[in-house]
Scaffold this motif. Structure first.
Motif: not given
Length: 135
Positions: A14-15, A30, A18, A32, A10-12, A8
């Motif tokens: 979409n955390k 995950h 996850e 980015d 943005s890992v942040y 994705s």
């Protein structure tokens, strides 16, 4: 338990997705950026890949002026050519409406498309459907 790659922008942001998948017993990597996703799909086999249509050209923490994007569809194309994930099911997660990219998804054999801000139940159902396609 499935081994899932989640690519994705943005890992942040979409955390929560996850974390939800991990709470269901899945192992999730995950990433980015497009290069990170490429490294993973070339190095190991996954049971499922979830990718956004737009992926960063470089990791978010890299120092850049402007952010450039690559296509998650390119990731799928490269996966399908050869390697350990050429038959791996893919779920596309996108801000674009399905009608905007339906032809591109169909061409790649992708039948599962999630809109951004997906409900957890829909994510779970899509992962289950994708994994069922692997069998």
């Amino acid at each position: 338990m499935a081994h899932i790659l989640y690519a994705s922008r943005s890992v942040y942001f979409n955390k929560p997705y996850e974390d939800f998948l991990q709470s269901k017993g899945h192992r999730v990597i995950h990433v980015d950026s497009f290069p990170a996703a490429m490294r993973h799909v070339q190095d190991r086999r996954f049971d499922l890949v979830i990718t956004e249509v737009l992926l960063r050209e470089s990791p978010l923490d890299s120092v850049r002026i402007g952010i450039h994007y690559c296509s998650g569809l390119n990731l799928i194309d490269i996966m399908r050519q050869d390697g350990p994930n050429k038959d791996t099911p893919v779920v596309v997660h996108s801000v674009l409406g399905k009608e905007m990219i339906d032809g591109e998804l169909e061409k790649r054999g992708i039948t599962i498309h999630l809109q951004m801000h997906v409900e957890m139940e829909d994510l779970e159902a899509s992962v289950e459907a994708g994994l069922a396609g692997r069998q």
